[in-house]
Write a protein that holds these residues in place. Structure first.
Motif, PDB file in Angstrom:
ATOM      1  N   THR A 117       0.831  -1.206   0.000  1.00  0.00           N
ATOM      2  CA  THR A 117       0.000   0.000   0.000  1.00  0.00           C
ATOM      3  C   THR A 117       0.867   1.260   0.000  1.00  0.00           C
ATOM      4  O   THR A 117       0.624   2.208  -0.756  1.00  0.00           O
ATOM      5  N   THR A 118       1.864   1.261   0.864  1.00  0.00           N
ATOM      6  CA  THR A 118       2.773   2.411   0.926  1.00  0.00           C
ATOM      7  C   THR A 118       3.516   2.594  -0.397  1.00  0.00           C
ATOM      8  O   THR A 118       3.681   3.724  -0.881  1.00  0.00           O
ATOM      9  N   ALA A 119       3.986   1.497  -1.004  1.00  0.00           N
ATOM     10  CA  ALA A 119       4.698   1.578  -2.276  1.00  0.00           C
ATOM     11  C   ALA A 119       3.793   2.109  -3.384  1.00  0.00           C
ATOM     12  O   ALA A 119       4.236   2.903  -4.232  1.00  0.00           O
ATOM     13  N   LEU A 120       2.549   1.690  -3.397  1.00  0.00           N
ATOM     14  CA  LEU A 120       1.614   2.198  -4.404  1.00  0.00           C
ATOM     15  C   LEU A 120       1.403   3.700  -4.244  1.00  0.00           C
ATOM     16  O   LEU A 120       1.276   4.428  -5.244  1.00  0.00           O
ATOM     17  N   GLY A 121       1.362   4.170  -3.009  1.00  0.00           N
ATOM     18  CA  GLY A 121       1.243   5.609  -2.795  1.00  0.00           C
ATOM     19  C   GLY A 121       2.458   6.361  -3.348  1.00  0.00           C
ATOM     20  O   GLY A 121       2.317   7.416  -3.983  1.00  0.00           O
ATOM     21  N   ARG A 122       3.651   5.826  -3.120  1.00  0.00           N
ATOM     22  CA  ARG A 122       4.858   6.461  -3.645  1.00  0.00           C
ATOM     23  C   ARG A 122       4.896   6.398  -5.170  1.00  0.00           C
ATOM     24  O   ARG A 122       5.274   7.364  -5.845  1.00  0.00           O
ATOM     25  N   GLN A 123       4.493   5.266  -5.712  1.00  0.00           N
ATOM     26  CA  GLN A 123       4.537   5.106  -7.168  1.00  0.00           C
ATOM     27  C   GLN A 123       3.602   6.089  -7.867  1.00  0.00           C
ATOM     28  O   GLN A 123       4.002   6.762  -8.823  1.00  0.00           O
ATOM     29  N   THR A 124       2.371   6.180  -7.413  1.00  0.00           N
ATOM     30  CA  THR A 124       1.432   7.104  -8.055  1.00  0.00           C
ATOM     31  C   THR A 124       1.882   8.553  -7.890  1.00  0.00           C
ATOM     32  O   THR A 124       1.700   9.368  -8.805  1.00  0.00           O
ATOM     33  N   ALA A 125       2.469   8.886  -6.751  1.00  0.00           N
ATOM     34  CA  ALA A 125       2.959  10.255  -6.558  1.00  0.00           C
ATOM     35  C   ALA A 125       4.089  10.561  -7.552  1.00  0.00           C
ATOM     36  O   ALA A 125       4.155  11.670  -8.114  1.00  0.00           O
ATOM     37  N   MET A 126       4.977   9.608  -7.791  1.00  0.00           N
ATOM     38  CA  MET A 126       6.062   9.810  -8.746  1.00  0.00           C
ATOM     39  C   MET A 126       5.522   9.944 -10.172  1.00  0.00           C
ATOM     40  O   MET A 126       6.016  10.780 -10.945  1.00  0.00           O
ATOM     41  N   LEU A 127       4.545   9.149 -10.522  1.00  0.00           N
ATOM     42  CA  LEU A 127       3.984   9.215 -11.869  1.00  0.00           C
ATOM     43  C   LEU A 127       3.237  10.531 -12.093  1.00  0.00           C
ATOM     44  O   LEU A 127       3.290  11.107 -13.191  1.00  0.00           O
ATOM     45  N   ARG A 128       2.547  11.010 -11.078  1.00  0.00           N
ATOM     46  CA  ARG A 128       1.815  12.274 -11.211  1.00  0.00           C
ATOM     47  C   ARG A 128       2.768  13.472 -11.280  1.00  0.00           C
ATOM     48  O   ARG A 128       2.451  14.488 -11.912  1.00  0.00           O
ATOM     49  N   ALA A 129       3.927  13.361 -10.611  1.00  0.00           N
ATOM     50  CA  ALA A 129       4.841  14.503 -10.540  1.00  0.00           C
ATOM     51  C   ALA A 129       5.620  14.721 -11.836  1.00  0.00           C
ATOM     52  O   ALA A 129       6.138  15.817 -12.069  1.00  0.00           O
ATOM     53  N   HIS A 130       5.713  13.701 -12.691  1.00  0.00           N
ATOM     54  CA  HIS A 130       6.510  13.827 -13.905  1.00  0.00           C
ATOM     55  C   HIS A 130       5.699  14.491 -15.011  1.00  0.00           C
ATOM     56  O   HIS A 130       4.501  14.257 -15.156  1.00  0.00           O
ATOM     57  N   GLY A 131       6.372  15.305 -15.799  1.00  0.00           N
ATOM     58  CA  GLY A 131       5.725  15.932 -16.953  1.00  0.00           C
ATOM     59  C   GLY A 131       5.836  15.054 -18.177  1.00  0.00           C
ATOM     60  O   GLY A 131       6.870  15.051 -18.851  1.00  0.00           O
ATOM     61  N   TRP A 132       4.796  14.319 -18.500  1.00  0.00           N
ATOM     62  CA  TRP A 132       4.828  13.350 -19.586  1.00  0.00           C
ATOM     63  C   TRP A 132       4.613  14.022 -20.945  1.00  0.00           C
ATOM     64  O   TRP A 132       3.973  15.058 -21.050  1.00  0.00           O
ATOM     65  N   GLY A 133       5.165  13.398 -21.964  1.00  0.00           N
ATOM     66  CA  GLY A 133       4.938  13.872 -23.315  1.00  0.00           C
ATOM     67  C   GLY A 133       3.491  13.664 -23.733  1.00  0.00           C
ATOM     68  O   GLY A 133       2.745  12.910 -23.098  1.00  0.00           O
ATOM     69  N   PRO A 134       3.054  14.308 -24.814  1.00  0.00           N
ATOM     70  CA  PRO A 134       1.642  14.219 -25.225  1.00  0.00           C
ATOM     71  C   PRO A 134       1.181  12.801 -25.535  1.00  0.00           C
ATOM     72  O   PRO A 134       0.022  12.452 -25.277  1.00  0.00           O
TER      73      PRO A 134
END
Length: 405
Positions: free
Chosen positions: A306-323
């Motif tokens: 559960t804790t790892a999933l929280g960290r993973q989603t936070a990292m994915l949301r923080a990155h500026g992805w290409g279109p």
């Protein structure tokens, strides 16, 4: 009449004349008062003050010695020549010994300089240095570096002792590829079991740093390692080489398996870094096969996921992805959020049935197939690795979890 022999080397002449008749005559000593004895000369001759039995030798000049050594070895002929000339000057001023050494050292240094000049002019020095490097490699054939591909004499990585390898081009067929190296510590050999346990633990942990995308590693590739032996340890060998190799005996690898930050773009690295957070947590499942056997352990594991999933989603949301990647990654994050909720409920389950219910839902949301769309948009491998019960191959990311996003 008896004639006494002439004084010899052991018969010092005394102050008394030889006797003049056949009867022996004795020297007369002066009478001393009662109770007193006349003084007698000591039994040893005393050396005069300021003199010794041997004359001291002057010291040997140190520069002369150094010049001779460097001149004979021809390692630093220029230095040997300078030291020889300086030594001759000191010998003249100080009266020291070693003139012959300084002369010989200077002569050999001049010859050495001539040899070096000829070698540099003809390219012989470069050939000599290459020979030195090749000799060093031959004497330490298992000194492999990260990224090296190599062949073994018998084509296998599982022998009791591999004493020689040949580094080859990674684009050609090869027996192994080094993905990491590290050094063991300590002065005493820790034993075969300890060395093997260390290599097993560290090599699987270092795998992701070299092959960040575990999906790009074929399923028939596993992790092997070369470790010091008790004998090589005595000669200073401390290096462990972590190696990729084929699990099928006789089969080789083709092409490099390297896909690290030097070969990936920023979006790919960001995605894989986040995925590794979850994969590490999933790899920490309890040893008990069934939840009923260790419900507290499984609940603790569910909380870690559960804790790892929280960290993973936070990292994915923080990155500026290409279109092209933004929507697929956003959809994946939504699945991960729902999975997090189910794993959190499993972590609070009071019985095995409740745990299984939420665990099954959370695991289904982490199905690797759900990540294929995002991976395709990012240009990563899109074929999920196979997970056999006896798995543990590198194709599974080395986690043995059965799930990798």
């Amino acid at each position: 009449m008896s004639i006494p022999p002439p004084p010899g080397p052991h018969q010092p002449q005394g102050p008394y004349p030889p006797p003049q008749s056949g009867l022996p005559q004795y020297p007369q000593y002066p009478q001393a008062p009662y109770g007193q004895q006349p003084p007698y000369p000591g039994p040893y001759q005393q050396w005069g003050q300021g003199y010794g039995p041997y004359a001291p030798q002057p010291p040997v000049n140190g520069l002369a010695i150094a010049s001779l050594v460097l001149g004979v070895l021809c390692c630093l002929p220029g230095v040997g020549l300078v030291l020889g000339l300086a030594g001759l000057g000191q010998i003249r001023k100080r009266g020291e010994r070693g003139r012959a050494m300084a002369v010989v050292g200077s002569v050999f240094s001049v010859l050495g300089l001539a040899v070096w000049v000829v070698a540099l002019a003809t390219g012989g020095a470069a050939e000599f240095w290459e020979g030195v490097k090749e000799g060093a490699q031959d004497s330490s054939s298992l000194s492999l570096a990260t990224g090296d591909c190599f062949d073994t004499p018998d084509g296998t990585l599982t022998g009791d002792l591999v004493s020689d390898v040949t580094v080859v081009d990674c684009e050609k067929a090869h027996d192994g590829e080094v993905f990491a190296t590290y050094k063991l510590k300590g002065s005493d050999y820790p034993g075969d079991d300890s060395v093997g346990d260390s290599a097993d633990r560290r090599c699987y942990a270092l795998e992701d740093g070299y092959a960040m995308d575990g999906w790009a590693v074929p399923g028939d590739v596993d992790v092997y390692y070369f470790t010091p032996s008790a004998d090589s340890w005595e000669y200073g060998d401390r290096e462990v080489a972590c190696v990729f190799g084929n699990t099928t005996e006789g089969r080789t690898l083709s092409g490099s398996l390297r896909n690290d930050e030097s070969m990936l773009d920023a979006d790919q690295v960001a995605y894989l870094d986040a995925a590794h957070v979850l994969n590490t947590a999933l790899a920490g499942a309890p040893e008990a096969e069934y939840v009923e056997d260790d419900l507290p352990g499984y609940r603790q594991w569910a909380q870690q996921v559960t804790t790892a999933l929280g960290r993973q989603t936070a990292m994915l949301r923080a990155h500026g992805w290409g279109p092209d990647a933004k929507k697929p990654v956003d959809d994946l994050v939504a699945d991960l959020d729902r999975a997090k909720a189910e794993w959190a409920k499993a972590a609070k389950a009071t019985d095995a049935d409740t745990y299984y219910s939420h665990y099954d839902k959370g695991s289904a949301l982490l199905d690797p197939k759900r990540t294929v769309t995002a991976r395709k948009a990012l240009g990563l491998a899109t074929t999920p690795p196979s997970y056999d019960d006896g798995g543990g191959g590198a194709g599974s990311g080395g986690s043995g979890s059965g799930v990798e996003v």
